[in-house]
Write a protein that holds these residues in place. Structure first.
Motif, mmCIF file in Angstrom:
data_model
loop_
_atom_site.group_PDB
_atom_site.id
_atom_site.type_symbol
_atom_site.label_atom_id
_atom_site.label_comp_id
_atom_site.label_asym_id
_atom_site.label_seq_id
_atom_site.Cartn_x
_atom_site.Cartn_y
_atom_site.Cartn_z
ATOM 1 N N ALA B 141 55.247 25.472 -19.471
ATOM 2 C CA ALA B 141 53.826 25.691 -19.246
ATOM 3 C C ALA B 141 53.661 26.759 -18.184
ATOM 4 C CB ALA B 141 53.170 24.395 -18.806
ATOM 5 N N PHE B 142 52.881 27.779 -18.484
ATOM 6 C CA PHE B 142 52.726 28.850 -17.487
ATOM 7 C C PHE B 142 51.384 29.556 -17.626
ATOM 8 C CE2 PHE B 142 55.154 30.352 -21.136
ATOM 9 C CZ PHE B 142 54.533 31.543 -21.482
ATOM 10 N N GLY B 143 51.011 30.200 -16.549
ATOM 11 C CA GLY B 143 49.736 30.904 -16.492
ATOM 12 C C GLY B 143 49.849 32.285 -17.110
ATOM 13 N N ILE B 144 48.737 32.752 -17.687
ATOM 14 C CA ILE B 144 48.729 34.062 -18.340
ATOM 15 C C ILE B 144 47.446 34.806 -17.978
ATOM 16 C CG2 ILE B 144 50.201 33.394 -20.291
ATOM 17 C CD1 ILE B 144 47.718 32.907 -21.966
ATOM 18 N N GLY B 145 47.454 36.095 -18.222
ATOM 19 C CA GLY B 145 46.265 36.913 -17.986
ATOM 20 C C GLY B 145 45.349 36.878 -19.197
#
Ligand code: SF4
Lengths: 201, 466
Positions: B141-145
């Motif tokens: 799970a990770f953040g994206i633009g």
């Protein structure tokens, strides 16, 4: 996306480390629903006083410095995933950010907006800062095709790394979405084999 | 050779690889909120395409929402417009929305796990860096633009280069008054705010496996504060027990099949990591930050470093941070007066955090100089807190339970800390101006926040424990 060719430009030096996305564009300016106009709030709280008058000691308010290249200290762009940081930098006229280290998400966001993050060694970064101290009109050459950065008029240059795919995208002005959309049949085939989808649908 | 947990989940999601480039990774679930999605939907409109798999995206407004009077229209015009735009986009494209007033609305990273949307072995993304929270379930799970949000809406996939892997092992038993927040602040203080950049983390060891899911989420949540895109913990019985029976969790035969698969998700004994770090839980004490990035943490019982202790290249940043915070090098942090306490956020706005805080302040009184913002992470947390009488305990001690949202974590709504004032906060970022222009943030655990809220000054919570 605008194509990226070689850039030669004067620079805006920001010798601060760990510049986080809350400084690049504070959260209170994220309320827009379009991508335009963020440049005026780039580095807002470093750049302006509370009464909106410019802070004389901030580099972007110093008439001696301008250009398409922002050069900053180590670990630039850490913090949130807000792409508004890249939009603000691009909207303010920058095409290149140079640092000795970039936060991952910022690096990706910059590339997705036609802004090239150039990672140099600590030593080369220090060279750039001392060169601009000596001469504020000093220029950097950033050659993406040949992957090098050079202090114009000197022998001082360094090569930089970039993912081949991203390089092609930048040079041609493509974006990822066009490419992935062309792979739809593979995506649909993948879905048939997905473990996750077998549990939830 | 064996595989790491990360590799197992990654490999199971590769649709295809681009020559000399990244992989196309299938995304099982995308979570969206009002701030980083409008431009992505607008991008789809410009391309003349729709959402490829609307059922794989879940939306909830959180960043901008008021934490009082949520039943009323949002007063702030731009905030209201963003929340309305999210609603319109969800209606137009058929995306499920937990809007304001919905019983499941809340901070997106609290909502995912508690509704059973977050499951082991998934890939989860969100236009928010603290998406790392969901890694506590053994998901990537990770953040994206926002461009990437658009990419996932358009294709349910993401172009990603495989990161390196780092194992962070913490063994032993935590001391009295030490919680998972202290573990993560301790690790960040050791490896710095950039120490994890380029890596995906796996947390393991007995000090991790003995934690509850809520406590594990606090640790994975702050992976990004070391620069790592995400952090994972292998799923185990604690994980399965947490998920079982939740709204969107698999049921019946599907549950059995899912658990059987999830049990294969761990790092093999012969798997190799690019970097391995080990710590002893016994060395960890209640922590607090003194500076302007989460790596600037010390023991509450300790002192701010002196300039000689700081590496040469960090001196400028260190001095700038101390000037902003109004602190002097080498001085003790305990005893300093603070006027604000914020309990909430996707780091520490879960039911367990409210319980910890309430248990501590029960029978005590809020210090007269303290302004407190107590903000549940979601509607579910709020309901649970009221069902358990936590709102009453808080009220008796002089605190008020607000309505869910990001609130003073990033000060996009009206919950802000005034310029120059000190706020002890259970959130995840102490950047300049994060809690309002000029606000000074000190990150702590909910337990330490409770001790400070009743003391009016910085104290080591263990002083109350003898
Ligand atoms: S609570 Fe804070 S860190 Fe978490 S999603 Fe909201 S703003 Fe981001």
């Amino acid at each position: 996306m605008e194509k990226f060719t070689t850039i030669q430009s004067t620079i805006v030096p920001l010798p601060i480390e760990d510049v986080d996305t809350d400084q690049i564009i504070p959260a209170r300016f994220l309320k827009a629903t379009t991508k335009e106009g963020f440049g005026q709030n780039l580095f807002r709280d470093w750049r302006y006083n509370e009464d909106n008058t410019p802070k004389a000691d901030f580099v972007m308010n110093d008439p001696r410095y301008s250009g398409k290249v922002l050069v900053a200290g180590k670990n630039f762009g850490c913090g949130s995933s807000r792409e508004h940081a890249a939009w603000a930098i691009g909207d303010a006229g920058f095409r290149v950010v140079v640092s000795s280290f970039f936060a991952d998400i910022f690096r990706g966001n910059a590339l997705n907006n036609g802004i090239l993050p150039v990672q140099v060694s600590d030593a080369f970064l220090a060279e750039i800062f001392s060169a601009v101290n000596a001469n504020n009109k000093m220029e950097l050459i950033v050659d993406l095709q040949n992957q090098f950065i050079q202090i114009a008029g000197t022998e001082k240059k360094e090569s930089f790394a970039i993912n081949e795919y991203k390089k092609t995208c930048l040079i041609n002005g493509y974006d990822d979405i066009d490419y992935v959309l062309s792979q739809k049949d593979k995506i649909e085939a993948y879905e048939k084999s997905s473990k996750y989808l077998s549990f939830v649908s | 050779m064996g595989k790491t947990l990360f590799e197992k989940v990654w490999d199971a999601h590769v649709v295809t690889e681009v020559k000399d480039g990244p992989s196309i990774l299938y995304i099982d679930k995308q979570l969206i909120h009002e701030v980083t999605s409008p431009q992505a939907f607008a991008g789809l409109g410009k391309r003349g395409i729709g959402v490829f798999r609307p059922e794989r995206t879940l939306a909830t407004p959180d960043h901008n929402v008021p934490t009082k009077g949520q039943a009323l229209p949002i007063k702030e015009e731009l905030s209201r417009k963003q929340v309305d735009t999210l609603t319109d986009n969800c209606n137009k494209y058929g995306v499920t929305l937990f809007g304001l007033g919905h019983p499941s609305q809340g901070v997106v990273h609290v909502v995912g796990p508690e509704t059973g949307t977050t499951l082991p072995g998934m890939t989860i993304v969100c236009g928010d860096s603290h998406t790392s929270t969901h890694g506590a379930f053994g998901s990537i799970a990770f953040g994206i633009g926002t461009s990437e949000v658009e990419q996932v809406l358009a294709t349910q996939c993401l172009m990603q280069s495989k990161p390196k892997t780092m194992k962070i092992e913490i063994n032993g038993t935590l001391g009295k008054g030490v919680t998972s927040k202290d573990i993560v602040l301790y690790v960040i203080s050791k490896i710095s705010a950039a120490g994890g950049t380029g890596y995906f983390l796996e947390f393991c060891g007995t000090a991790i496996t003995s934690l509850t899911m809520e406590a594990r989420m606090t640790i994975c949540n702050m992976s990004i504060e070391m620069g790592a895109r995400g952090g994972m913990i292998a799923p185990d019985e604690t994980t399965f027990n947490y998920i079982k029976g939740r709204e969107f969790a698999p049921k019946g035969d599907k549950w059995e099949a899912a658990v059987a698969y999830w049990k294969t998700l761990y790092s093999d004994a012969d798997a190799t990591f690019d970097r391995v770090l080990s710590y002893d839980a016994a060395d960890i004490e209640p922590m607090i930050t003194y500076g302007t990035n989460p790596g600037m943490g010390i023991k509450v019982s300790g002192s701010i470093p002196s300039i000689e202790q700081v590496e040469e290249s960090n001196k400028l940043t260190f001095n700038k941070a101390l000037e902003y915070m109004g602190f002097k090098e080498g001085e003790k942090i305990a005893g300093k007066q603070v006027n604000w306490v914020f309990l909430g956020s996707c780091t520490n706005g879960r039911i367990e955090d409210l319980r910890t805080f309430a248990n501590f302040v029960k029978g005590k009184k809020k210090a007269a100089n303290i302004n407190a913002l107590i903000v549940p992470g979601s509607k579910q947390v709020e309901r649970q807190a009221i069902a358990e009488g936590i709102d009453k305990v808080l009220a008796d001690a002089g605190f008020e339970l607000r309505e869910p949202g990001c609130s003073a974590c990033l000060a996009m709504n009206e919950d802000r800390v005034p310029k120059g004032e000190y706020c002890v906060s259970t959130s995840n970022r102490n950047f300049e101006g994060r809690q309002g222009p000029g606000a000074r943030t000190l990150l702590v655990s909910p337990l330490t926040a409770a001790a400070i809220a009743v003391s009016g000054k910085i104290v080591d919570v263990r002083e109350f424990m003898n």
